[in-house]
Design a protein around this motif. Structure first.
Motif, short mmCIF file in Angstrom:
data_model
loop_
_atom_site.label_atom_id
_atom_site.label_comp_id
_atom_site.label_asym_id
_atom_site.label_seq_id
_atom_site.Cartn_x
_atom_site.Cartn_y
_atom_site.Cartn_z
N GLU A 264 0.85 -1.26 -0.27
CA GLU A 264 0.11 0.10 0.11
C GLU A 264 0.51 1.17 0.13
O GLU A 264 0.83 2.07 -0.99
N ARG A 265 1.83 1.60 0.48
CA ARG A 265 2.91 2.52 0.92
C ARG A 265 3.42 2.70 -0.56
O ARG A 265 3.50 3.88 -1.13
N ALA A 267 2.17 1.65 -3.37
CA ALA A 267 1.57 2.72 -4.08
C ALA A 267 0.78 3.83 -4.64
O ALA A 267 1.03 4.04 -5.35
N MET A 268 1.09 4.29 -2.87
CA MET A 268 1.02 5.37 -3.22
C MET A 268 1.34 6.54 -2.89
O MET A 268 0.93 7.89 -3.30
N LYS A 425 -11.04 2.12 -1.26
CA LYS A 425 -9.80 2.49 -1.71
C LYS A 425 -8.61 2.34 -3.08
O LYS A 425 -8.78 3.33 -3.23
N LEU A 426 -9.31 1.57 -3.94
CA LEU A 426 -8.80 0.83 -4.95
C LEU A 426 -9.45 1.84 -6.00
O LEU A 426 -10.24 1.81 -6.30
N LYS A 452 -6.44 7.30 -3.06
CA LYS A 452 -6.91 6.31 -3.38
C LYS A 452 -5.61 5.26 -3.32
O LYS A 452 -4.10 5.85 -3.58
N ILE A 453 -5.10 3.87 -3.27
CA ILE A 453 -4.39 3.05 -4.26
C ILE A 453 -4.08 2.83 -5.36
O ILE A 453 -5.64 1.69 -5.86
N ASP A 616 1.09 -5.82 -6.67
CA ASP A 616 -0.27 -5.11 -7.58
C ASP A 616 -1.77 -5.92 -7.51
O ASP A 616 -2.79 -5.58 -7.58
N LEU A 619 -2.80 -5.93 -3.94
CA LEU A 619 -3.95 -4.64 -3.21
C LEU A 619 -5.05 -5.30 -4.22
O LEU A 619 -5.75 -4.87 -3.64
N HIS A 623 -8.42 -5.35 -1.66
CA HIS A 623 -9.17 -4.22 -1.49
C HIS A 623 -10.06 -4.09 -2.32
O HIS A 623 -11.13 -3.19 -2.22
#
Length: 685
Positions: A264-265, A267-268, A425-426, A452-453, A616, A619, A623
């Motif tokens: 997540e970190r 990706a964001m 969030k995705l 968002k992610i 990916d 995630l 999500h």
């Protein structure tokens, strides 16, 4: 330097400075121990402990969890602070989470900035507090509130922390107050009496954890430890806590939760690499999805023009958007006045494409029809500057075909929001064949602004998530032919940790959606798949479309959900028609085959370069499709269990059904070369 030391008015000020979030790495712990030695030698009257920047301490360095612990250990640092010869005061300038709050609990007093946040969220990473949190916090604030914070991993604001008694004083400048604060005459936190017993609170916490985190180990172990604080002396409680922490930190669940956390970190962080700031957007379509996208954009400070085809449709769009604001007001997320102002200032409604603002982006959210979408983009292309990004929210369709003929194809892409768009969030960011890096950067910047992610995807039918979902459902449909029933499949997948089984999900979304997709893809006549007629027969012959019609795979009557004899009859008829002798399936067999299908399809997605990384895919499934977070997503799960086992399963299944199963070359390579899927993954072109 990870900890700075200075003397101010006879006090030692120790500042933890380990950007970006001051985690308590081994270097920080060693530096903090050295700084305490220096403060003791200097003969100061008190010590003030704070953090550099906007964070006090955001917790332990989770990257160290895979290695043996190296001294000095955080519990020893906290114990030293608690028994220090002069008072140590925590000046909590920002987030004090996990080990950060445990450091503060060891201090004689705690001064917090009004904007600070505090919590012990370790259970969300599959572990328990490991430096005294389960023993000191209940002694400080009582059993029930400590259970609530620790077992839920809840993070609270400074004002709530003050009410609970965790924080002594709120201050705009906590360091200044901590240096001069008149210290309260009291025992150290660990020397306070054991909390009073509260069996009802413990049982309530256990029940809540079972509902909130089914299948997860850490919340229940955390409850055990907090409950033990009632009867155990501090030393024994701390020893049990440490053993539990060390046991859990190397567990499969903790590894999976750390994997998702870091994914997540990463990706964001993609949204930080340049890109244009969006100030104005056009959204086409004011249905459930379009209204939700417009609401999310407006909430992020973007001016939105929402386009519909008629006045009647426009009024319905207004109603849909207003409903989202009404819901937000009811939930206390926004005041009625702010909601009204935001709608008046940031939202405009248009019939047709005349007089649209010079927006930087347009997002189409019409229904899944290629002809309709292409007509929309032809109109948008004519109405907006050729620099405006054109994005389709399609769930399945070929983005290149949708955008064919658009001027300047470098500014087109897919932005696949998940419903409801303002909650989920995705965000799948789909690169078309001509999408420029500048367009991608702007899309990712917008994703970050919307919190968002983002996962990067290439063009194929269903992209990452819906492609795997389609394969998953196809596999479970085949098990229906062979002998399973929908309700058994659903129960088995819930037992694995999915929030819902595949047939429950279809009833919720509507059987007509997948039905239309099968028709579009001509499944009935395709030689490359085994077509299962069950779902099509349900729609064609019975009109059962799910919850919206009161019946689907299940019957819904009087608030009850029950297996359907109609569905059972159709399933058995199709088994007979296929010439299959039905057999019993165990839940474990159902789960193994269904997850193996997800893994195989995921490896193919990597092999084709549709996904950039295995993370990916994980995630996306966690999500977007409620794959259990504590299993880490299908790709992490497969690697944790061992890729060779999945190879063996696929080979066995392919021998019996070569149409449905084939071993991906990437999987064979990973095993033969002893490499991870990450190391062998192709990159999207």
């Amino acid at each position: 330097m990870s900890v700075t030391f200075e003397i101010r008015t006879g006090a030692a000020l120790l500042t933890i400075d380990n950007p970006p979030v001051n985690v308590t790495s081994q270097a920080v712990r060693a530096a903090l121990a050295a700084a305490l030695d220096k403060a003791e030698a200097a003969g100061v009257s008190r010590v003030v402990l704070t953090g550099a920047g906007k964070t006090f301490v955001a917790g332990a360095d989770a990257r160290e969890f895979n290695a043996p612990p190296v001294p000095p250990h955080l519990p020893d640092i906290v114990a030293r602070i608690e028994s220090f010869p002069v008072p140590v005061v925590a000046a909590i300038n920002g987030a004090a989470l996990g080990g950060g709050l445990e450091l503060a609990l060891g201090c004689h007093a705690r001064i917090a900035a009004t904007t600070a946040t505090l919590g012990l969220p370790e259970v969300t990473l599959g572990v328990v507090p490991g430096a005294g949190g389960t023993q000191r916090l209940p002694r400080l604030i009582g059993l029930q509130p400590a259970l609530s914070l620790i077992a839920e991993g809840r993070v609270i604001g400074a004002a709530e922390a003050e009410k609970m008694g965790i924080v002594d004083v709120l201050a705009h400048d906590p360091v200044a107050v901590a240096l001069s604060f008149a210290l309260p005459p009291r025992h150290a936190t660990g020397a306070l009496p054991n909390p009073a017993a509260d069996d009802a609170a413990v049982e309530a916490a256990r029940a809540a954890a079972r509902r909130r985190a089914p299948g997860q180990i850490a919340p229940q172990r955390a409850i055990d430890l907090v409950a033990a604080s009632v009867i155990l002396p501090l030393g024994e409680g701390l020893a049990q806590e440490r053993l539990t922490f060390l046991d859990l930190k190397t567990s499969d669940q903790a590894a999976a939760l750390r994997h998702i956390f870091f994914a997540e970190r990463a990706a964001m962080a993609r949204g930080k690499a340049g890109g244009q700031e969006i100030s104005r957007a056009v959204v086409v379509g004011g249905g459930t999805m379009g209204a939700s996208i417009a609401y999310a954009l407006a909430g992020a400070g973007i001016h939105v023009a929402l386009v519909e085809v008629s006045l009647a449709a426009l009024e319905k769009a207004r109603t849909n958007v207003a409903g989202l604001y009404d819901e937000a007001v009811k939930r206390g997320k926004i005041t009625a006045e702010a909601a009204a102002n935001e709608q008046a200032v940031r939202l405009a409604f248009h019939v047709g494409y005349d007089a649209l603002p010079r927006a930087e982006i347009a997002i189409e959210a019409a229904f899944e029809d290629m002809t309709v979408k292409r007509a929309i983009f032809a109109r948008l292309d004519a109405a907006l500057p050729d620099t405006a990004i054109l994005a389709t929210n399609t769930s399945y369709l070929d983005v290149n075909a949708v955008m064919e003929g658009v001027r300047n194809p470098s500014r087109v892409l897919g932005l696949h929001f998940f419903s409801p768009a303002h909650v989920m969030k995705l965000l799948e960011v789909v690169r078309a064949k001509n999408t420029s890096e500048a367009t991608m950067a702007t899309a990712l910047k917008l994703s970050a602004r919307l919190k968002k992610i983002p996962v990067l995807a290439g063009v194929c039918d269903g992209f990452i998530g819906n492609r795997i979902l389609t394969r998953y459902r196809q596999t479970t449909d085949l098990m229906l032919l062979e002998g399973a029933m929908p309700w058994q499949v659903d129960a088995a997948m819930r037992g694995f940790g999915m929030a819902m089984g595949p047939y429950e999900v279809q009833d919720l979304s509507g059987l007509d959606i997948a039905y239309a997709n099968r028709k579009r893809l001509k499944w009935k006549t395709r030689p490359d798949i085994r077509y299962v007629p069950i779902a099509d027969r349900i729609v064609d012959e019975t009109g059962r479309l799910g919850r919206k019609t009161g019946c689907g795979w299940y019957d819904y009557a009087d608030g009850k959900v029950t297996p359907s004899s109609v569905i059972e009859r159709i399933v058995i008829e199709e088994s007979d028609r296929a010439g299959l002798v039905r057999r019993a399936f165990t839940d474990a067999e159902i789960v193994e085959r269904a997850v193996t299908a997800m893994v195989e399809e995921g490896v193919r997605i990597l092999e084709e370069g549709i996904a950039e990384t295995p993370a990916d895919i994980d995630l996306t499934m966690v999500h977007g499709y409620a794959f259990p977070r504590w299993r880490g997503g299908p790709m992490h799960y497969a690697e944790r269990l061992g890729l060779s086992g999945f190879l063996s399963r696929i080979e066995t299944l392919a021998a019996a059904d070569p149409v449905s199963w084939r071993v991906p070359d990437l999987l064979r390579r990973a095993i033969s070369e002893g490499k991870t899927l990450e190391e062998l993954s192709g990159r999207m072109k």
